[in-house]
Design an enzyme around this catalytic site. Sequence first.
Site, short mmCIF file in Angstrom:
data_model
loop_
_atom_site.label_atom_id
_atom_site.label_comp_id
_atom_site.label_asym_id
_atom_site.label_seq_id
_atom_site.Cartn_x
_atom_site.Cartn_y
_atom_site.Cartn_z
N ASP A 98 0.86 -1.18 0.00
CA ASP A 98 0.00 0.00 0.00
C ASP A 98 0.90 1.24 0.00
OD1 ASP A 98 1.01 0.17 2.53
OD2 ASP A 98 -0.89 -0.07 3.55
N ASP B 231 -7.86 -7.37 0.49
CA ASP B 231 -6.89 -7.65 1.56
C ASP B 231 -7.52 -7.26 2.87
OD1 ASP B 231 -6.47 -4.61 1.20
OD2 ASP B 231 -5.36 -5.10 3.02
N CYS C 50 -12.67 -28.52 7.04
CA CYS C 50 -11.39 -27.93 6.61
C CYS C 50 -10.29 -28.98 6.63
CB CYS C 50 -11.03 -26.77 7.55
SG CYS C 50 -9.45 -25.99 7.14
N CYS D 94 -6.93 -28.06 6.57
CA CYS D 94 -5.67 -27.37 6.86
C CYS D 94 -4.87 -28.17 7.89
CB CYS D 94 -5.90 -25.94 7.33
SG CYS D 94 -6.37 -25.77 9.07
N CYS E 70 -6.55 -28.23 11.33
CA CYS E 70 -7.76 -29.04 11.45
C CYS E 70 -7.48 -30.53 11.26
CB CYS E 70 -8.82 -28.55 10.47
SG CYS E 70 -9.50 -26.94 10.96
N HIS F 43 -5.46 -21.58 10.16
CA HIS F 43 -6.78 -22.01 9.71
C HIS F 43 -7.58 -20.86 9.10
CE1 HIS F 43 -10.78 -23.61 9.51
NE2 HIS F 43 -11.17 -22.52 10.14
#
Lengths: 374, 374
Positions: free
Chosen positions: B94, B268, B306, B308, B311, B337
């Site tokens: 930014d 974002d 999930c 991930c 998880c 996660h």
Amino acid sequence: MQAIRYELIKTCKQTGARLGRVHTPHGSFDTPAFMPVGTQATVKGMSPDELKEIDAQIILSNTYHLYMRPGNELIKEAGGLHRFMNWDRPILTDSGGFQVFSLSDLRNITEEGVTFKSHIDGSRHLFTPELAMKIQNDLGSDIIMCFDECIPYPCEHDYAKRSVERTTRWAERCKKAHMNPEKQALFGIVQGGVYEDLRVLSAKEIVALDFPGYAIGGLSVGEPAQDMYRMLECTVPHLPEDKPRYLMGVGSPDYLIEGAIRGIDMFDCVLPTRIGRNGTVMTSRGRIIIRDAKYARDFGPMDPECDCYACRNFSRAYIRHLFKAGEILGLRLATWHNLKFLLDLMKKVRKAIIDDRLADFRDEFFSVYGYNVK
Amino acid sequence: MQAIRYELIKTCKQTGARLGRVHTPHGSFDTPAFMPVGTQATVKGMSPDELKEIDAQIILSNTYHLYMRPGNELIKEAGGLHRFMNWDRPILTDSGGFQVFSLSDLRNITEEGVTFKSHIDGSRHLFTPELAMKIQNDLGSDIIMCFDECIPYPCEHDYAKRSVERTTRWAERCKKAHMNPEKQALFGIVQGGVYEDLRVLSAKEIVALDFPGYAIGGLSVGEPAQDMYRMLECTVPHLPEDKPRYLMGVGSPDYLIEGAIRGIDMFDCVLPTRIGRNGTVMTSRGRIIIRDAKYARDFGPMDPECDCYACRNFSRAYIRHLFKAGEILGLRLATWHNLKFLLDLMKKVRKAIIDDRLADFRDEFFSVYGYNVK
């Protein structure tokens, strides 16, 4: 059937250090071994996968902390500590003795056990040999420890002697109370402060109880290094050859190497993780403080001789920035490296034993690292 | 030769949402895309390898923070931001505008730029369009942003109009000052508060300057969601079809899906990492507060749908324990996660665009997640 088996592979001709392997219900680990400490069912900052990546073969966790939070019964319900924390390799738990004496308030020691106030919520608890066994049986760790009295340093001979005798009686009670000897190996602990006669007395009494392994406790509590080495030298000859020997709470490179030279097989310490979180990094050329201004534009790795994830991918300048900015990745990388550094050191120690040159290795290592640097 | 190229692959027949791909000097990313935020050259709690593991294709970093610490010149010396932080995929930075207005003290806005005091050491600085370009050129990010004025919410029409005009003049100065257009794509930013006429005016003026991409700034700053959607609906038609569109600072599931439906390509937000560090977890069934007592003995994963690392390997009970005990691994797993959850959500959004059913997907998703749950 015993829970563990110690295999003595070789003795270093130059020093007497032992190369071995301990076989447990969750796999084997090579000795001399350094065990990273996962106080609250996690090695601070590290994931289990990362511990495997750096080749940690066994970790330690703290009975006192797990009893307080989340509680041994919850962990038992979760399927035991291995499953709770997702670590399928060996785990050793201590007895809680050290924390009861060092962390809690208002402790009161009787023959029955120790009454103390929780460091978390001030609640009152009575720790006994039987409770230490119950908790560790619930946790399901592969190696569990007898509940012992950890005396302060310095300590009068008279009190130390009475404490040794009590620790023996407590060890007997632990052995009796241990409900799962086929799955969990209970280690006895030798105490005795810095008194040779008491160390010998304690070693004889504890060995007479016949445990599958032996620890030497109450050292690295403030006494000079030479006193520790003296205690190892008078104690180890009284420990059986066919059982592992564990020096508790020791993790600086000098203590690890000198301990191995004196016949020790296992070590643990919070040192690498604790100093790592504060930005102190162990390198092959000694310790560095990564926050120091001199590293602001140092674009080389923390330790040029290290191949850990942190040293392969990040510069001192970047890691310094992370610490200055209070970023989690900074302490993760320093912790990761420090643990890898000690685990690699133990590999080099084992290699030096194979090559019958551990004393030479010690001299070479410290000529670069600096002997007095813990 | 432009630094980036936007490839429009397909438009959703049900909604008009765009499936695309942005090609940059550090590889491509699929749109609609969510960009994890690495404020201080690190996505809080995550390593670059972990970001790749969850398939982050582009991340954002903050010019204001990097300028303050460690400094853009140091990062340039390190070989640029990619190399400094060991991230070889696209980076967007930014302009520092938002932080200058929200974080600093005693700011004073003139035509020249903004004078303010550092949030770190109180030192005085003057941020100008030219400085924002110089810093971002030093950082070497693939996509850089014009320095704009971020007005507060609410804001009078009169001030908002003068601010829009100044933002246009600053955008011209940015374009002129940008030294590296072949390697770094400079995006213009549309402002205008919640006033449709000003948004249209700003869009026309900024588009007239011909940037390789356009952002919509100054939203999600406290206005009702319907106002944000209205602003998107009046702005997007004035943005060219062949350039990416980036809605700044937006990351809740409803904003992401509703933004994509209105033709936005990039988003974002610190939301997933910030709430993750506090133990708030986004799951397919809505948010959960992992510290809650009801999860103490919940041995299932954070989100059963999930896959991930967190998880797959750890229970709610364990992660709750880590948070209660203040352990770093807890916030790492929740952050991991949450980011994976949003990145997976964007994959589902892209799939729904391919299948021409993004409105249906939105309704299905929120019937389970709960629409008003950010």
